[in-house]
Design an enzyme around this catalytic site. Structure first.
Site, PDB file in Angstrom:
ATOM      1  N   ASP A 265       0.870  -1.164   0.000  1.00 48.54           N
ATOM      2  CA  ASP A 265       0.000   0.000   0.000  1.00 48.54           C
ATOM      3  C   ASP A 265       0.917   1.228   0.000  1.00 48.54           C
ATOM      4  O   ASP A 265       2.135   1.130   0.153  1.00 48.54           O
ATOM      5  CB  ASP A 265      -0.962  -0.028   1.203  1.00 48.54           C
ATOM      6  CG  ASP A 265      -2.181   0.837   0.951  1.00 48.54           C
ATOM      7  OD1 ASP A 265      -3.208   0.627   1.608  1.00 48.54           O
ATOM      8  OD2 ASP A 265      -2.111   1.734   0.091  1.00 48.54           O
TER       9      ASP A 265
HETATM   10  C1  GLC Z   1      -4.386   4.224  -0.278  1.00 45.94           C
HETATM   11  C2  GLC Z   1      -5.279   3.085   0.177  1.00 45.94           C
HETATM   12  C3  GLC Z   1      -5.368   1.947  -0.803  1.00 45.94           C
HETATM   13  C4  GLC Z   1      -5.292   2.507  -2.212  1.00 45.94           C
HETATM   14  C5  GLC Z   1      -3.893   3.055  -2.407  1.00 45.94           C
HETATM   15  C6  GLC Z   1      -3.696   3.652  -3.802  1.00 45.94           C
HETATM   16  O1  GLC Z   1      -3.576   4.623   0.776  1.00 45.94           O
HETATM   17  O2  GLC Z   1      -4.987   2.518   1.456  1.00 45.94           O
HETATM   18  O3  GLC Z   1      -6.598   1.262  -0.545  1.00 45.94           O
HETATM   19  O4  GLC Z   1      -5.552   1.484  -3.166  1.00 45.94           O
HETATM   20  O5  GLC Z   1      -3.561   4.023  -1.414  1.00 45.94           O
HETATM   21  O6  GLC Z   1      -4.505   4.744  -3.962  1.00 45.94           O
END
Ligand code: GLC
Length: 717
Positions: A265
């Site tokens: 993430d």
């Molecule tokens: C965010 C979220 C995740 C998302 C990623 C990309 O922090 O936790 O669910 O897909 O970043 O945007």
């Protein structure tokens, strides 16, 4: 492209070029009109070559834009490797559907698959290759803002929706079917278990609970063929997911047999330093690559330190090659080597995005997602009824909720627009009211309208930013100003109906005197029309809660599948020494599976095709008779729960193990049969394996997790 060809490319790549493939950068690095960022931005000291060769890009969409970036990327890439575009298409691309927690309340796999399929089409023509969806974190704490992104509190229901979403997004031939995109399972694992419902907080669950409650939905999506898995921000057993070898090598890859890449993430690899598990970025890089995290999203631990690690120990070159191969295989699964522009199509983009048929689908799914919580007979309304529409959610386009990618407020059908289009005598308050503040003018107008009309519809709730990521709330009541507005109107109005627009279960004590309460969630682009169709009875509400509503936040976490405890309140309610609160009941205000309709359906008679089975039996057929005691046609969601009376671990009082939706005409009686799979009687034993014990089980059928009067005992020899 054959795997051998991919391996040949990898052989020709320099170590730095390999490391570049592991980096994911946001749109900001490639276009000056980037979409909203979805994580903390920091300066990444990377050069133009690294940017030009970063393996994947998140947050770019728009056919022209994506095609331009791809063209430039391939021209600059010495091995003609295409980049890959990923984004958070969580409940729609531009046609926005109800938030996933509302989708969970449809109890319709077909509806959820349709949502995913339309989202995939709008994404693919816009140049996207993969969506960071489904989010499959089981949720039990409405303080957590991301409950809006989950389908709810039950492992079985979440697993059913997991399969439906992956099928809807991916179809069965990603390489050839340009209307589909790859799916990403997130957040592995158990992100929804954050202590205190505070986002990014510690998760501390037993491995039994992790395996029995949290992991099944991720596994269902992986079994359905999801192509990517994203790490969670949280620790599991004290180890951050992005460096958790047990979670990703032992469980995800060895047990779940997941062969695809893993992506961190946003910044989650570097954040292992904050967790205090990595001393520095080099240590973070080591932990992550050893755990099998292939793509680093928006930090540069790999970019800065992987080559150092390789110099110190050649095993890291093997790990790097393994990661690069999985990334190139994902690109190959999408056919990007042969067709790097894939489904991007500026002409088709204009035809399909926000089309009338997509809007119609969004409206129908929104209608299925709404849950009628209270109705003292006031609903449905007659189109002649004199109605006043009041409240801060009445005229706003803020009906889409968090994670509404390219959804635009001015494309949303507001509640005012929907009601006014259908009702013949609807007055919409002219004084704008704020979510958090009443003005003298707005209150005076509301009171005057309450006097002049037969019914007041109060549109209340949250703003989209009050749920979603980094949006936890310790107080889950409506804002005080809205409670004040309700009280002022209630004191005068003949009838009051509250329509709720919110991204989490709320404490609704303050509006319990309403004559009707419709939980509309964040219903999406067609929300106003869906609300109107239900309030005026063109649609008989069929939504059923997929997450419990507590009496108050003090009860949290409150969920239906609880253990009996050693001192169950039910067995001695007058006793002192039983499991209870002194000041509130043990039970949810509105339980899992609950929802009213305009019909009344009686459940009569339950029978099993066998009351004693053995290990050779695969299913038990459970038959009940439904009787629609009203004139209204209705969709009834028949729910099948099981209680294992004695286990090696304390078994929940009830667990959802089946459901079906049945259409009933007015006064119709219908016999229906649900098939209970004997394998679904299994649970996680103290040795952490799943198995079924011989013994007695209560088989229960009813309209929700509380009204389960039909019970039969099943004996497994
Ligand atoms: C965010 C979220 C995740 C998302 C990623 C990309 O922090 O936790 O669910 O897909 O970043 O945007």
């Amino acid at each position: 492209m054959q795997k051998a060809e991919l391996l040949t490319i990898i052989e020709k790549m320099s170590p730095k070029e390999k490391v570049d493939q592991l980096l994911q950068l946001s749109a900001d690095f490639y276009t000056d009109d980037a979409e909203d960022r979805t994580g903390p931005m920091e300066t990444l000291d990377i050069n133009e070559t690294t940017i030009a060769n970063a393996g994947t890009i998140l947050g770019v969409s728009g056919a022209e834009k994506a095609m331009g970036i791809q063209k430039n990327y391939i021209e600059n890439n010495s091995h003609k490797i295409p980049t890959m575009f990923m984004a958070d298409i969580i409940h729609g691309f531009r046609t926005i559907f109800p938030i996933p927690l509302a989708l969970g309340c449809t109890w319709s796999k077909e509806a959820v698959e349709e949502m995913a399929s339309i989202s995939a089409l709008e994404s693919s023509v816009s140049g996207l290759h993969l969506t960071f969806s489904p989010m499959l974190d089981l949720v039990r704490d409405p303080r957590w803002g991301r409950v809006m992104e989950s389908t709810g509190e039950d492992p079985y229901l979440n697993s059913e929706f997991a399969k439906a979403m992956v099928t809807g997004y991916q179809g069965d031939d990603l390489k050839e079917d340009m209307s589909k995109v790859a799916a990403c399972v997130k957040h592995f694992a158990a992100y929804g278990g954050a202590i205190g419902g505070r986002d990014y907080n510690t998760v501390d669950v037993s491995e039994t609970t992790l395996r029995e409650k949290y992991l099944p939905s991720y596994q269902a999506a992986i079994d359905a063929g999801a192509k990517l898995v994203m790490t969670a921000f949280n620790t599991i057993e004290g180890i951050p997911a992005s460096g958790n070898k047990k979670l990703f090598r032992d469980v995800l890859r060895d047990e779940f047999n997941f062969k695809g890449p893993v992506i961190s993430d946003w910044a989650a690899i570097k954040e292992m330093i904050n967790h205090g598990v990595a001393a520095d970025e080099k240590e973070a890089a080591r932990l992550a690559i050893e755990a099998g995290v292939d793509i680093e999203m928006m930090t540069t631990c790999y970019d800065k330190h992987l080559l150092e690690l390789i110099d110190e120990d050649p095993k890291y070159m093997d790990l790097l090659d393994e990661a690069v191969l999985r990334i190139l295989e994902l690109k190959n699964d999408l056919g990007l080597f042969e067709n790097p522009y894939r489904g991007a199509d500026p002409v088709k983009e204009k035809e399909v995005i926000l089309s009338a048929s997509h809007r119609e689908s969004a409206r129908k799914i929104a209608e299925k997602s709404m849950v009628l919580l209270e109705n003292n007979g006031i609903l449905p309304l007659s189109q002649e009824t004199a109605i006043a529409l009041v409240g801060p959610k009445a005229t706003t386009g803020d009906l889409m909720g968090a994670w509404s990618w390219q959804g635009k407020f001015d494309e949303v059908v507001t509640i005012a627009k929907g009601l006014s289009a259908k009702g013949k005598n609807v007055t919409v308050a002219s004084v704008e009211s704020d979510l958090f503040e009443n003005t003298t003018e707005s209150l005076e107008e509301a009171k005057q309208l309450a006097k002049e009309n037969e019914v007041v519809v109060l549109a209340l709730g949250e703003a989209d930013w009050m749920s979603g990521e980094a949006a936890s709330r310790s107080d889950i009541r409506l804002p005080q100003s809205q409670i004040d507005l309700f009280n002022e109107v209630r004191a005068i109005a003949k009838k009051v109906i509250v329509v709720l627009i919110n991204g989490r279960p709320l404490d609704l004590t303050a509006i319990s005197e309403a004559d009707g309460i419709l939980e509309a969630w964040f219903p999406g682009t067609e929300g106003g029309n869906a609300v109107a169709n239900i309030l005026f009875g063109d649609v008989n509400p069929s939504g059923r809660l997929s997450m419990s509503f507590p009496e108050n936040v003090g009860q949290v976490p409150v969920y239906y599948n609880t253990e009996n405890t050693g001192r169950p309140y039910e067995s001695a309610p007058d006793e002192k020494y039983v499991s209870k609160y002194l000041d509130v009941s043990n039970y949810a205000k509105y339980p899992f599976g609950y929802g009213l309709s305009f019909a009344k359906v009686a459940y009569e008679g339950i029978a099993l095709n066998k009351e004693t089975i053995d290990s050779s039996d695969e299913t038990v057929e459970v038959t009940v008779t439904l009787h629609n005691q009203s004139e209204e046609t209705t969709i009834e969601t028949v729910q099948l729960y099981v209680r294992d009376l004695v286990g090696k671990t304390a078994r929940p009082l009830k667990e959802l193990k089946g459901f079906t939706q049945v259409a009933l005409a007015g006064n119709e009686r219908k016999e229906i049969t649900l098939s209970l799979a004997v394998k679904d009687l299994a649970y996680v034993h103290p040795d952490l394996t799943w198995s079924v014990d011989p013994g007695e089980f209560h088989i229960m059928v009813g309209p929700n997790s509380r009204e389960l009067d039909l019970v039969k005992t099943l004996v497994l020899k």
